[in-house]
Design an enzyme around this catalytic site. Sequence first.
Site, mmCIF file in Angstrom:
data_model
loop_
_atom_site.group_PDB
_atom_site.id
_atom_site.type_symbol
_atom_site.label_atom_id
_atom_site.label_comp_id
_atom_site.label_asym_id
_atom_site.label_seq_id
_atom_site.Cartn_x
_atom_site.Cartn_y
_atom_site.Cartn_z
ATOM 1 C CE LYS A 101 15.673 25.177 13.629
ATOM 2 N NZ LYS A 101 15.432 24.851 15.056
ATOM 3 C CD GLU A 151 16.110 41.802 13.429
ATOM 4 O OE1 GLU A 151 16.956 42.429 14.114
ATOM 5 O OE2 GLU A 151 15.409 42.344 12.568
ATOM 6 C CB CYS A 173 19.126 40.032 20.884
ATOM 7 S SG CYS A 173 17.436 40.395 20.472
ATOM 8 C CD GLU A 225 23.965 38.340 22.461
ATOM 9 O OE1 GLU A 225 24.257 37.476 21.625
ATOM 10 O OE2 GLU A 225 22.932 39.034 22.395
HETATM 11 P P1 NAD Z 1 21.418 29.851 17.878
HETATM 12 O O1 NAD Z 1 21.763 30.991 17.024
HETATM 13 O O2 NAD Z 1 22.324 28.689 17.917
HETATM 14 O O3 NAD Z 1 19.935 29.319 17.517
HETATM 15 C C1 NAD Z 1 18.929 30.090 16.915
HETATM 16 C C2 NAD Z 1 18.211 29.243 15.882
HETATM 17 O O4 NAD Z 1 19.135 28.839 14.873
HETATM 18 C C3 NAD Z 1 17.610 27.968 16.447
HETATM 19 O O5 NAD Z 1 16.370 27.718 15.822
HETATM 20 C C4 NAD Z 1 18.612 26.911 16.057
HETATM 21 O O6 NAD Z 1 18.063 25.611 15.928
HETATM 22 C C5 NAD Z 1 19.083 27.419 14.711
HETATM 23 N N1 NAD Z 1 20.403 26.925 14.365
HETATM 24 C C6 NAD Z 1 21.412 26.606 15.212
HETATM 25 N N2 NAD Z 1 22.461 26.128 14.526
HETATM 26 C C7 NAD Z 1 22.131 26.154 13.221
HETATM 27 C C8 NAD Z 1 22.794 25.791 12.025
HETATM 28 N N3 NAD Z 1 24.029 25.283 12.030
HETATM 29 N N4 NAD Z 1 22.136 25.962 10.848
HETATM 30 C C9 NAD Z 1 20.886 26.452 10.831
HETATM 31 N N5 NAD Z 1 20.207 26.787 11.924
HETATM 32 C C10 NAD Z 1 20.812 26.665 13.113
HETATM 33 O O7 NAD Z 1 21.213 30.367 19.296
HETATM 34 P P2 NAD Z 1 21.248 29.482 20.605
HETATM 35 O O8 NAD Z 1 22.139 28.291 20.550
HETATM 36 O O9 NAD Z 1 19.873 29.204 20.910
HETATM 37 O O10 NAD Z 1 21.964 30.502 21.553
HETATM 38 C C11 NAD Z 1 23.338 30.774 21.400
HETATM 39 C C12 NAD Z 1 23.577 32.228 21.538
HETATM 40 O O11 NAD Z 1 22.818 32.942 20.561
HETATM 41 C C13 NAD Z 1 23.095 32.809 22.841
HETATM 42 O O12 NAD Z 1 24.012 32.616 23.860
HETATM 43 C C14 NAD Z 1 22.951 34.233 22.455
HETATM 44 O O13 NAD Z 1 24.187 34.888 22.497
HETATM 45 C C15 NAD Z 1 22.464 34.192 21.053
HETATM 46 N N6 NAD Z 1 21.005 34.337 20.907
HETATM 47 C C16 NAD Z 1 20.549 35.512 20.440
HETATM 48 C C17 NAD Z 1 19.183 35.694 20.285
HETATM 49 C C18 NAD Z 1 18.623 36.953 19.781
HETATM 50 O O14 NAD Z 1 17.452 37.201 19.967
HETATM 51 N N7 NAD Z 1 19.405 37.775 19.137
HETATM 52 C C19 NAD Z 1 18.313 34.670 20.598
HETATM 53 C C20 NAD Z 1 18.806 33.450 21.044
HETATM 54 C C21 NAD Z 1 20.175 33.308 21.178
#
Ligand code: NAD
Length: 488
Positions: free
Chosen positions: A180, A256, A291, A390
């Site tokens: 996904k 991660e 990250c 972060e």
């Molecule tokens: P997120 O953690 O919300 O999203 C990452 C993935 O998780 C996406 O595919 C999303 O659809 C999915 N997801 C979101 N909510 C979910 C839920 N309730 N249940 C299952 N899956 C879910 O990240 P984001 O909204 O894209 O970004 C928010 C914050 O996350 C950023 O500001 C940053 O701090 C962090 N981030 C970290 C990384 C990393 O590489 N470590 C990458 C993207 C974002």
Amino acid sequence: MISLPNTPRQALIGESFVNAASGETLTTLNPATGETLTAVAACGAADVDAAVAAARSVFEAGTWSRLAPAERKRVLLRYADLLEEHADEIIALDCLEAGKPISDTRDGDVPEAISTFRWCAELIDKLYDRVAPTAPDILGLIVREPIGVVAAVLPWNFPALMFAWKVAPALASGSSIVVKPAEQTSLSALLMGQLALEAGVPAGVLNVLPGYGESAGAALGRHPGIDVVSFTGSTEVGRLFLQYAAQSNLKRVVLECGGKSPQLVLADAPELDVMVDDILAAGFWNMGENCSSGSRLIVHRSRHEELVERLVSSLADWKVGDPLDDATRIGPMIDANHFAKVMGFIEAGTKEGAQLRTGGGRALEGSGGYFVAPTIFDGVDNNMTIAREEIFGPVLSTIVFDDEADGIRLANETNYGLAASVWTQNVDSAIRVSRAIRAGTVSVNCFSEGDVTTPFGGYKQSGFGGRDNGVEALDQYTELKTIWIQTR
Ligand code: NAD
């Protein structure tokens, strides 16, 4: 002029590209203009059921899971060649959907994604299982077997590369996978799914379900037919996957998550010319939407002023602009929400008394895009919001220290532990300090996450349950079995 390639917009389930069962779609945007790019299938629980059934069925049939490793290698190498042939499309998709500078996707993300497939393919017919040191009448075999059905839930910051980091070791190990992508960036994953089929990966082994986290993501997390979920994203959502697993089938969870990585510049750090480019890259590469971004610059007082002055002047050369322009080094934030979040952190920094040395506002306002001017704060205290949370944006916080022990304390005083860099010309300090820092990757006299040959993942709340990359990545996607044979 690069336009949006005509690649799949529907979900890949088994051998077909299909609409979501509900018929719903989601819209993806170009963050550099704020304009709509296209509509993509928005999958939900019914699509997750169908994809998991396809993945399980082919896993049980053994057409991939029980193939000789050398055969899987052959297919995966063909897949890597096909990805290379279509690299320009993958590059364009990630630039347009994620706002990533084209020089980064062309010279970094996409070649690295391809080499991840090649490396994992080359690895699998060179791994041996083990024989236990048992009594002579026993043959104790310790073998690794593909785990079954994997779910990969991906972030938006490195769409093609994160796809490769999860899919390459999962496929190499013989498992099936349901991917996904993040809702902001579905298109490269869908194209990469199509190319896997063309390369000869059996239908059902790789399924791609675009969709929202709360629907498709949560349904994957809770699905009883999934054996492991491998997630990259925020620590907050990572925690949810542990809950989903606890509430469903105790699936393995590998996370991660976020980071607040220190860059520790000791008094005997190299001259400025050696350090400046890497320190800026640590803070500003991929707009800080990374990250492992080195967002806390922890610098010895004796080197502080010269370093910050030089960083500010060199950062002026980092062009903020259209991601498709070769000269651009800073593109937009991924979307309006994230832009507002980053701007909120900048405001908090100023309010809490940090000193703004450059940046601090919106850039390219007339573009319609979500550009933040790269920002350096000085005089930061490690307890301020900008030093603790972060930000995931182009914001570097400078913190001063007086002795090495204090520098190490500040570096470790965080809930995260993904990466760190240490700058010193003294080999003893390099070894001592890199051992003292609690982080998954510590780079010395550079900014680096390592490469496909080295495991990547975090200490503390940066990660859980395993590592991407390196030989260790395959451990996520395999089960360990003991076969105990009594001879008579
Ligand atoms: P997120 O953690 O919300 O999203 C990452 C993935 O998780 C996406 O595919 C999303 O659809 C999915 N997801 C979101 N909510 C979910 C839920 N309730 N249940 C299952 N899956 C879910 O990240 P984001 O909204 O894209 O970004 C928010 C914050 O996350 C950023 O500001 C940053 O701090 C962090 N981030 C970290 C990384 C990393 O590489 N470590 C990458 C993207 C974002």
